[in-house]
Design a protein around this motif. Structure first.
Motif, mmCIF file in Angstrom:
data_model
loop_
_atom_site.group_PDB
_atom_site.id
_atom_site.type_symbol
_atom_site.label_atom_id
_atom_site.label_comp_id
_atom_site.label_asym_id
_atom_site.label_seq_id
_atom_site.Cartn_x
_atom_site.Cartn_y
_atom_site.Cartn_z
ATOM 1 N N GLU A 76 1.941 -8.042 19.870
ATOM 2 C CA GLU A 76 2.223 -8.959 20.661
ATOM 3 C C GLU A 76 2.008 -9.300 22.209
ATOM 4 O O GLU A 76 2.599 -9.931 22.752
ATOM 5 C CB GLU A 76 3.640 -9.832 20.248
ATOM 6 C CG GLU A 76 3.850 -9.772 18.696
ATOM 7 C CD GLU A 76 3.021 -10.739 17.678
ATOM 8 O OE1 GLU A 76 2.411 -11.442 18.364
ATOM 9 O OE2 GLU A 76 3.090 -10.317 16.607
ATOM 10 N N TYR A 95 2.345 -8.259 10.127
ATOM 11 C CA TYR A 95 2.096 -8.583 11.254
ATOM 12 C C TYR A 95 2.928 -9.681 11.928
ATOM 13 O O TYR A 95 2.784 -10.193 12.771
ATOM 14 C CB TYR A 95 0.705 -8.930 11.601
ATOM 15 C CG TYR A 95 -0.251 -7.599 11.002
ATOM 16 C CD1 TYR A 95 -0.371 -6.697 11.633
ATOM 17 C CD2 TYR A 95 -0.903 -8.081 9.732
ATOM 18 C CE1 TYR A 95 -1.040 -5.482 11.378
ATOM 19 C CE2 TYR A 95 -1.541 -7.100 9.235
ATOM 20 C CZ TYR A 95 -1.619 -5.784 10.029
ATOM 21 O OH TYR A 95 -2.457 -4.662 9.550
ATOM 22 N N PRO A 135 -7.922 -1.759 16.537
ATOM 23 C CA PRO A 135 -8.894 -2.010 15.367
ATOM 24 C C PRO A 135 -8.348 -3.288 14.412
ATOM 25 O O PRO A 135 -7.207 -2.998 14.175
ATOM 26 C CB PRO A 135 -8.722 -0.655 14.646
ATOM 27 C CG PRO A 135 -7.389 -0.040 14.878
ATOM 28 C CD PRO A 135 -7.040 -0.534 16.473
ATOM 29 N N LYS A 165 -1.830 6.278 15.314
ATOM 30 C CA LYS A 165 -1.446 4.780 15.456
ATOM 31 C C LYS A 165 -0.593 4.711 14.264
ATOM 32 O O LYS A 165 -0.610 4.864 13.278
ATOM 33 C CB LYS A 165 -2.661 3.748 15.571
ATOM 34 C CG LYS A 165 -2.271 2.290 15.511
ATOM 35 C CD LYS A 165 -3.358 1.685 15.803
ATOM 36 C CE LYS A 165 -3.262 0.209 16.046
ATOM 37 N NZ LYS A 165 -2.852 -0.485 14.621
ATOM 38 N N PHE A 195 -10.249 1.025 10.325
ATOM 39 C CA PHE A 195 -10.148 2.317 9.444
ATOM 40 C C PHE A 195 -11.511 2.671 8.743
ATOM 41 O O PHE A 195 -12.080 1.834 8.160
ATOM 42 C CB PHE A 195 -8.906 2.569 8.804
ATOM 43 C CG PHE A 195 -8.669 1.734 7.747
ATOM 44 C CD1 PHE A 195 -9.067 1.648 6.666
ATOM 45 C CD2 PHE A 195 -7.402 0.743 8.074
ATOM 46 C CE1 PHE A 195 -8.791 0.631 5.406
ATOM 47 C CE2 PHE A 195 -7.144 -0.155 6.882
ATOM 48 C CZ PHE A 195 -7.837 -0.063 5.676
ATOM 49 N N GLN A 246 -11.292 5.479 13.642
ATOM 50 C CA GLN A 246 -10.224 5.600 12.978
ATOM 51 C C GLN A 246 -10.306 5.783 11.619
ATOM 52 O O GLN A 246 -11.191 5.412 10.881
ATOM 53 C CB GLN A 246 -9.299 4.486 13.252
ATOM 54 C CG GLN A 246 -7.946 4.401 12.773
ATOM 55 C CD GLN A 246 -6.963 3.263 12.676
ATOM 56 O OE1 GLN A 246 -7.348 2.572 11.798
ATOM 57 N NE2 GLN A 246 -5.887 3.187 13.302
ATOM 58 N N GLN A 269 -9.692 -4.887 11.004
ATOM 59 C CA GLN A 269 -10.885 -4.976 9.855
ATOM 60 C C GLN A 269 -11.273 -6.406 9.818
ATOM 61 O O GLN A 269 -10.607 -7.217 9.811
ATOM 62 C CB GLN A 269 -10.357 -4.681 8.556
ATOM 63 C CG GLN A 269 -9.760 -3.375 8.212
ATOM 64 C CD GLN A 269 -10.815 -2.356 7.948
ATOM 65 O OE1 GLN A 269 -11.901 -2.840 7.378
ATOM 66 N NE2 GLN A 269 -10.682 -1.149 8.055
ATOM 67 N N ASN A 311 1.918 -1.343 21.136
ATOM 68 C CA ASN A 311 1.032 -2.142 20.534
ATOM 69 C C ASN A 311 1.797 -3.257 19.847
ATOM 70 O O ASN A 311 2.654 -2.896 19.164
ATOM 71 C CB ASN A 311 0.154 -1.293 19.206
ATOM 72 C CG ASN A 311 -0.485 -2.364 18.691
ATOM 73 O OD1 ASN A 311 -0.182 -2.483 17.469
ATOM 74 N ND2 ASN A 311 -1.354 -3.527 19.174
ATOM 75 N N GLY A 371 -4.652 -6.305 20.005
ATOM 76 C CA GLY A 371 -5.318 -6.776 18.947
ATOM 77 C C GLY A 371 -5.521 -8.193 18.791
ATOM 78 O O GLY A 371 -6.550 -8.565 19.617
ATOM 79 N N ARG A 372 -4.816 -8.996 18.323
ATOM 80 C CA ARG A 372 -5.076 -10.632 18.311
ATOM 81 C C ARG A 372 -5.080 -11.052 19.555
ATOM 82 O O ARG A 372 -5.823 -12.119 19.704
ATOM 83 C CB ARG A 372 -3.970 -11.193 17.129
ATOM 84 C CG ARG A 372 -4.079 -10.446 15.835
ATOM 85 C CD ARG A 372 -2.822 -11.004 14.923
ATOM 86 N NE ARG A 372 -1.842 -10.025 15.333
ATOM 87 C CZ ARG A 372 -0.657 -10.059 15.020
ATOM 88 N NH1 ARG A 372 -0.417 -11.006 13.973
ATOM 89 N NH2 ARG A 372 0.590 -9.233 15.656
HETATM 90 C C1 FMN Z 1 -6.624 -8.556 10.044
HETATM 91 C C2 FMN Z 1 -6.044 -7.417 10.487
HETATM 92 C C3 FMN Z 1 -6.736 -6.013 10.286
HETATM 93 C C4 FMN Z 1 -6.151 -5.012 10.994
HETATM 94 N N1 FMN Z 1 -7.001 -3.622 10.553
HETATM 95 C C5 FMN Z 1 -6.454 -2.619 11.316
HETATM 96 C C6 FMN Z 1 -7.013 -1.268 11.066
HETATM 97 O O1 FMN Z 1 -8.074 -1.261 10.298
HETATM 98 N N2 FMN Z 1 -6.460 -0.232 11.856
HETATM 99 C C7 FMN Z 1 -5.299 -0.372 12.456
HETATM 100 O O2 FMN Z 1 -4.769 0.699 12.781
HETATM 101 N N3 FMN Z 1 -4.585 -1.416 12.394
HETATM 102 C C8 FMN Z 1 -5.134 -2.762 11.973
HETATM 103 N N4 FMN Z 1 -4.673 -3.994 12.045
HETATM 104 C C9 FMN Z 1 -3.254 -3.889 13.030
HETATM 105 C C10 FMN Z 1 -3.675 -3.982 14.388
HETATM 106 O O3 FMN Z 1 -4.527 -3.137 15.035
HETATM 107 C C11 FMN Z 1 -2.278 -4.059 15.425
HETATM 108 O O4 FMN Z 1 -1.658 -2.908 15.233
HETATM 109 C C12 FMN Z 1 -1.652 -5.508 14.902
HETATM 110 O O5 FMN Z 1 -2.453 -6.600 14.879
HETATM 111 C C13 FMN Z 1 -0.359 -5.695 16.285
HETATM 112 O O6 FMN Z 1 -1.081 -5.756 17.199
HETATM 113 P P1 FMN Z 1 -1.407 -7.301 17.894
HETATM 114 O O7 FMN Z 1 -0.259 -8.103 17.914
HETATM 115 O O8 FMN Z 1 -1.850 -6.872 19.389
HETATM 116 O O9 FMN Z 1 -2.470 -7.836 17.004
HETATM 117 C C14 FMN Z 1 -5.116 -5.102 11.700
HETATM 118 C C15 FMN Z 1 -4.283 -6.263 11.900
HETATM 119 C C16 FMN Z 1 -4.933 -7.558 11.232
HETATM 120 C C17 FMN Z 1 -4.134 -8.578 11.594
#
Ligand code: FMN
Length: 309
Positions: free
Chosen positions: A194, A169, A7, A132, A34, A63, A9, A192, A217-218
């Motif tokens: 990178e 992050y 997720p 999470k 969330f 979530q 936002q 989870n 995510g990203r």
């Molecule tokens: C802009 C942004 C918004 C995020 N919103 C949520 C969220 O609503 N709920 C959540 O559990 N994690 C949220 N995250 C965290 C991501 O779900 C993830 O855990 C984090 O980016 C690391 O994973 P990645 O490297 O695959 O992006 C958010 C991250 C970013 C950068």
């Protein structure tokens, strides 16, 4: 190996989830950003994001982020009323306004609340849960103070982002911290953080053969074909990826232009679609997307991209 869409936002809202599932697919499950309580009520727009929920054959799991037992109860009731029977608990959000109020990663150090939530979970016969989480807020050992409560919770899995809240992050992933928490958990574990390429998934699968799944995510925003490439065992060329991105964008565009009023508001929802794709489309085109002040200007930029297809 389960492939889970994280997720985010402002990025992985209903329009993105639906378009991704149709144009690319490959995710076993999408998680909503969330859902929160604001001024004593569950936020209406979070619930509306749940209603337009078609993710093709993939599952959608809402979530929630909560401060205490009452918020937890209110959110669970709202989500179950909306027709869902699985809920993910946010114990990882690093944003100071949430953490200072003891939500997100701030809940990791609040044993008494987690014990009450555990009791509440036992009353939820019509709903299952996952978590999470991060390792802690400022200390990567904080989880040690609550892992026994997590193990008593009826959870389908725990997704771990192996950073502290303070790291937000960025910065090194704490792989030793991940291993320590994963081996203390009695639940299936998801990694989870990178994950950008199919090879990253291979590396995690061979380093942690017991892994229940990976969550991106990203990496998935930047390379929407990531999961599909991994499960197909192929690497997509630029042309194939671009054609998927154009199709996906067309669905996101239709969604926002049919629902929202005012070009500024529509553009504010469309620009984030390209943010993590900027390296793929090139910084020049991305700058033009950001500069567009009308839908007509914006479409000129998209047309340049479509011509490449
Ligand atoms: C802009 C942004 C918004 C995020 N919103 C949520 C969220 O609503 N709920 C959540 O559990 N994690 C949220 N995250 C965290 C991501 O779900 C993830 O855990 C984090 O980016 C690391 O994973 P990645 O490297 O695959 O992006 C958010 C991250 C970013 C950068």
């Amino acid at each position: 190996m389960k492939l889970l869409s994280a997720p985010l936002q402002g990025y992985t809202e209903a329009a993105w989830r639906h378009a991704h599932a149709v144009a690319f697919g490959g995710a076993d499950c999408y998680y909503t950003p969330f859902i929160r309580v604001e001024r004593g009520e569950v936020r209406g727009r979070d619930l509306r994001d749940l209603q337009s929920a078609c993710c093709g054959t993939s599952k959608l799991v809402p979530q929630i982020i909560f401060h205490d037992r009452d918020e937890f109860k209110m959110l669970v009731e709202a989500v179950v009323r909306a027709g869902y029977d699985e809920i993910d608990l946010n114990m990882g959000c690093p944003f100071p306004p949430q953490v200072h109020k003891g939500r997100g990663s701030g809940i990791i150090s609040r044993r008494e609340v987690l014990e009450e939530v555990l009791e509440e979970m036992k009353n939820c016969n019509n709903c299952s849960f996952s978590v999470k989480m991060r390792l802690g807020v400022s200390d990567s050992d904080e989880w040690r103070g609550m892992v026994d409560i997590l193990n008593d919770m009826p959870l389908s899995h725990v997704a771990i982002h192996p950073r502290t809240g303070r790291q937000q992050y960025k910065g090194e992933l704490d792989m030793d911290g991940f291993e320590a928490l994963a081996s203390a958990l009695a639940h299936p574990v998801v990694f989870n953080g990178e994950i950008h390429t199919p090879r990253d998934i291979d590396a995690l699968a061979s380093r942690f053969p017991q892994l229940y799944g990976v969550m991106a995510g990203r990496g998935l925003l930047a390379r929407p074909s990531l999961f599909k490439e991994w499960s197909e065992g192929t690497v997509w060329n630029r042309q194939r990826m671009l054609s998927g991105v154009i199709d996906m964008h067309a669905m996101v565009f239709d969604n926002y232009t049919s629902r929202l009023c005012g070009e500024t508001q529509i553009l504010s929802k469309l620009v984030p679609f390209w943010e993590y794709l900027a390296p793929f489309i090139g910084s020049k085109l991305y700058k033009s997307v950001k500069k567009a002040r009308s839908i007509a200007d914006y479409q000129k930029v998209i047309n340049i991209l479509s011509e490449e297809c």
